[in-house]
Design a protein around this motif. Structure first.
Motif, PDB file in Angstrom:
ATOM      1  N   UNK A 145      37.099  44.293  38.060  1.00  0.00           N
ATOM      2  CA  UNK A 145      36.607  43.561  39.114  1.00  0.00           C
ATOM      3  C   UNK A 145      35.142  43.071  39.245  1.00  0.00           C
ATOM      4  N   UNK A 146      34.339  43.449  38.186  1.00  0.00           N
ATOM      5  CA  UNK A 146      32.797  43.443  38.172  1.00  0.00           C
ATOM      6  C   UNK A 146      32.840  42.161  37.030  1.00  0.00           C
ATOM      7  N   UNK A 147      33.669  41.459  36.455  1.00  0.00           N
ATOM      8  CA  UNK A 147      33.514  40.341  35.525  1.00  0.00           C
ATOM      9  C   UNK A 147      33.076  39.223  36.319  1.00  0.00           C
ATOM     10  N   UNK A 148      32.216  38.494  36.081  1.00  0.00           N
ATOM     11  CA  UNK A 148      31.664  37.446  36.897  1.00  0.00           C
ATOM     12  C   UNK A 148      32.307  36.032  36.479  1.00  0.00           C
ATOM     13  N   UNK A 149      33.612  36.060  37.140  1.00  0.00           N
ATOM     14  CA  UNK A 149      34.605  34.805  36.723  1.00  0.00           C
ATOM     15  C   UNK A 149      35.925  35.120  37.073  1.00  0.00           C
ATOM     16  N   UNK A 150      36.830  34.578  37.314  1.00  0.00           N
ATOM     17  CA  UNK A 150      38.367  34.545  37.719  1.00  0.00           C
ATOM     18  C   UNK A 150      38.991  34.970  36.328  1.00  0.00           C
ATOM     19  N   UNK A 151      39.877  35.759  36.710  1.00  0.00           N
ATOM     20  CA  UNK A 151      40.539  36.263  35.327  1.00  0.00           C
ATOM     21  C   UNK A 151      42.256  35.901  35.275  1.00  0.00           C
ATOM     22  N   UNK A 152      42.909  35.602  34.567  1.00  0.00           N
ATOM     23  CA  UNK A 152      44.080  35.198  34.502  1.00  0.00           C
ATOM     24  C   UNK A 152      44.601  35.922  33.297  1.00  0.00           C
ATOM     25  N   UNK A 153      46.048  36.381  33.448  1.00  0.00           N
ATOM     26  CA  UNK A 153      46.989  36.996  32.315  1.00  0.00           C
ATOM     27  C   UNK A 153      48.411  36.204  32.248  1.00  0.00           C
ATOM     28  N   UNK A 182      46.327  47.747  38.475  1.00  0.00           N
ATOM     29  CA  UNK A 182      46.028  47.604  39.827  1.00  0.00           C
ATOM     30  C   UNK A 182      44.632  47.046  40.183  1.00  0.00           C
ATOM     31  N   UNK A 183      43.641  47.751  39.411  1.00  0.00           N
ATOM     32  CA  UNK A 183      42.385  47.223  39.820  1.00  0.00           C
ATOM     33  C   UNK A 183      42.143  45.787  39.304  1.00  0.00           C
ATOM     34  N   UNK A 184      42.315  45.284  38.458  1.00  0.00           N
ATOM     35  CA  UNK A 184      42.502  43.891  38.038  1.00  0.00           C
ATOM     36  C   UNK A 184      43.063  42.984  38.895  1.00  0.00           C
ATOM     37  N   UNK A 185      44.174  43.321  39.548  1.00  0.00           N
ATOM     38  CA  UNK A 185      45.040  42.530  40.268  1.00  0.00           C
ATOM     39  C   UNK A 185      44.530  42.510  41.615  1.00  0.00           C
ATOM     40  N   UNK A 186      43.705  43.506  42.039  1.00  0.00           N
ATOM     41  CA  UNK A 186      43.218  43.577  43.446  1.00  0.00           C
ATOM     42  C   UNK A 186      41.855  42.834  43.406  1.00  0.00           C
ATOM     43  N   UNK A 187      41.295  42.634  42.287  1.00  0.00           N
ATOM     44  CA  UNK A 187      39.990  41.868  42.116  1.00  0.00           C
ATOM     45  C   UNK A 187      40.665  40.374  41.861  1.00  0.00           C
ATOM     46  N   UNK A 188      41.712  40.138  42.048  1.00  0.00           N
ATOM     47  CA  UNK A 188      42.198  38.589  41.990  1.00  0.00           C
ATOM     48  C   UNK A 188      42.875  38.165  40.890  1.00  0.00           C
ATOM     49  N   UNK A 189      43.205  38.954  39.484  1.00  0.00           N
ATOM     50  CA  UNK A 189      43.668  38.487  38.477  1.00  0.00           C
ATOM     51  C   UNK A 189      45.029  38.003  38.717  1.00  0.00           C
ATOM     52  N   UNK A 190      45.458  36.805  38.066  1.00  0.00           N
ATOM     53  CA  UNK A 190      46.750  36.052  38.405  1.00  0.00           C
ATOM     54  C   UNK A 190      47.266  35.762  37.193  1.00  0.00           C
ATOM     55  N   UNK A 191      48.693  35.099  37.430  1.00  0.00           N
ATOM     56  CA  UNK A 191      49.644  35.234  36.149  1.00  0.00           C
ATOM     57  C   UNK A 191      50.262  33.844  36.028  1.00  0.00           C
ATOM     58  N   UNK A 192      49.388  32.881  35.486  1.00  0.00           N
ATOM     59  CA  UNK A 192      49.884  31.536  35.531  1.00  0.00           C
ATOM     60  C   UNK A 192      50.756  31.091  34.440  1.00  0.00           C
ATOM     61  N   UNK A 193      52.138  31.733  34.540  1.00  0.00           N
ATOM     62  CA  UNK A 193      53.205  31.708  33.626  1.00  0.00           C
ATOM     63  C   UNK A 193      52.882  32.133  31.973  1.00  0.00           C
ATOM     64  N   UNK A 203      40.948  26.159  30.013  1.00  0.00           N
ATOM     65  CA  UNK A 203      40.267  24.735  29.670  1.00  0.00           C
ATOM     66  C   UNK A 203      39.836  24.005  30.792  1.00  0.00           C
ATOM     67  N   UNK A 204      40.566  23.960  31.965  1.00  0.00           N
ATOM     68  CA  UNK A 204      40.120  23.031  33.026  1.00  0.00           C
ATOM     69  C   UNK A 204      39.344  23.496  34.026  1.00  0.00           C
ATOM     70  N   UNK A 205      38.939  25.050  33.754  1.00  0.00           N
ATOM     71  CA  UNK A 205      37.972  25.727  34.632  1.00  0.00           C
ATOM     72  C   UNK A 205      38.473  26.306  35.791  1.00  0.00           C
ATOM     73  N   UNK A 206      39.908  26.750  35.966  1.00  0.00           N
ATOM     74  CA  UNK A 206      40.404  27.389  36.921  1.00  0.00           C
ATOM     75  C   UNK A 206      40.175  28.994  36.708  1.00  0.00           C
ATOM     76  N   UNK A 207      39.908  29.177  35.442  1.00  0.00           N
ATOM     77  CA  UNK A 207      39.660  30.818  35.118  1.00  0.00           C
ATOM     78  C   UNK A 207      38.477  30.743  33.963  1.00  0.00           C
ATOM     79  N   UNK A 208      37.891  32.012  33.959  1.00  0.00           N
ATOM     80  CA  UNK A 208      37.020  31.842  33.058  1.00  0.00           C
ATOM     81  C   UNK A 208      37.216  32.962  31.749  1.00  0.00           C
ATOM     82  N   UNK A 209      38.476  33.639  31.982  1.00  0.00           N
ATOM     83  CA  UNK A 209      38.847  34.461  31.050  1.00  0.00           C
ATOM     84  C   UNK A 209      40.467  34.819  31.236  1.00  0.00           C
TER      85      UNK A 209
END
Length: 334
Positions: A145-153, A182-193, A203-209
């Motif tokens: 949850x300390x990564x400086x950016x939004x994360x997806x999986x 669980x920790x990553x999900x609580x920090x806002x990790x999302x699952x875009x398909x 690529x369009x900047x919605x996430x950084x990793x």
């Protein structure tokens, strides 16, 4: 019958469920579609054997094979997961390939009993936006949850590779893996398909990793100028082989064996390398984009038998406990 047919030389794309040419070799394959189309066209031109293709995700291929169990259509199946191939082998649905001669390949990628053979492989790591390319984060930071950016999986219910990534982490260390997710999900990790949609969002900047990104898709985007970096965390990344097998029910086993041999030809393996997959042949160099990326410090190989036995339970738990769960944001829990 709803059939979508596209002629590529004498390679046909099969959209329906019935054979239209008893001489045609029917191949069910995971993508990338242009790769299997090119390899099949080369095979048909060389041997004069028509090929009918059905290209889909590994999960869709397994569903189709199960639906056709008592009226089999396919001769050959190519998966993006050795767990799927192991499921067919354990059900006695594949023929042995132990007497099929092969060039020098990464032998430990193949089924030890040689019911399926790995034609290529991919690594699963992290796709980073170029703005974060200098970070080289390891797994603990990414999940903390300390990564400086939004994360997806990629969603494991939509991406077989993401599913294999989840299973491999849980099998390696279940308690730590569930806590990490669980920790990553609580920090806002999302699952875009699936993988492609997750990378598009990156690529369009919605996430950084994007965690659990399959590397050949990232290299393909980099080749096209996308501002991305493929990163392999120091803690290790799983290797996902892409096996081929011949269905035991196939009435065209001689033609099928010719096709499997063709998959290991220098020309087919070069097409595989050009698609940024790791070729099985040891004498074929990886793509330039892959060579330009620092190699992973550690490659992890899971137990395919354990993965097959526990995959369903792990992925159901992930879907309901992580992906679909309403987890309180980390800040609210402190």
């Amino acid at each position: 019958m709803n059939v979508r047919v596209c002629v590529l030389g004498i390679v046909l794309l099969l959209g329906g469920c019935g054979r239209q040419d008893d001489a045609a070799l029917v191949i069910y394959s995971a993508g990338p579609r242009p790769l299997i189309e090119q390899i099949s066209a080369d095979f048909s031109a060389e041997h004069g054997i028509p090929v009918r293709l059905f290209v889909a995700t590994t999960g869709q291929l397994m569903a189709k094979l199960e639906a056709e169990r008592f009226r089999p259509q396919a001769d050959i199946v190519i998966f993006a997961s050795d767990v799927a191939a192991e499921a067919l082998r354990s059900a006695d649905r594949l023929m042995a390939l132990d007497d099929l001669p092969l060039p020098d390949t990464s032998a430990d990628w193949h089924d030890p009993q040689r019911y399926y053979l790995a034609t290529s492989a991919a690594l699963v790591g992290v796709a980073l936006a170029s703005t974060h390319a200098d970070m080289a984060p390891d797994w603990p930071l990414l999940f903390s949850g300390a990564f400086p950016g939004r994360i997806a999986m990629p969603s494991p219910s939509r991406s077989g590779t993401a599913g294999d990534f989840v299973v491999s982490r849980v099998l390696a260390d279940a308690d730590s893996a569930w806590l990490d997710f669980t920790r990553a999900r609580a920090a806002g990790m999302e699952f875009p398909a699936a993988n492609s949609q997750a990378l598009t969002s990156l690529m369009i900047g919605n996430y950084q990793a994007v965690l659990g990104a399959v590397d050949y898709l990232v290299f393909r985007q980099i080749d096209q100028g996308a501002p991305l970096v493929m990163h392999y965390p120091a803690g290790g990344v799983p290797l996902m082989t892409r096996p081929v097998g011949i269905l035991a029910s196939s009435p065209r086993q001689d033609s099928a064996r010719l096709f499997v041999a063709h998959l290991f030809s220098a020309s087919a393996q070069q097409h595989i390398a050009d698609a940024h997959l790791l070729p099985a042949r040891t004498d074929i160099a990886p793509s330039a984009a892959r060579q330009a990326t620092p190699a992973p410090p550690q490659i992890l190989r899971g137990d395919v038998t354990a993965a097959l036995a526990q995959q369903g339970t792990i992925l159901r738990r992930f879907q309901y406990q992580i992906e679909r769960a309403q987890i309180a944001p980390m800040a609210a829990r402190q």
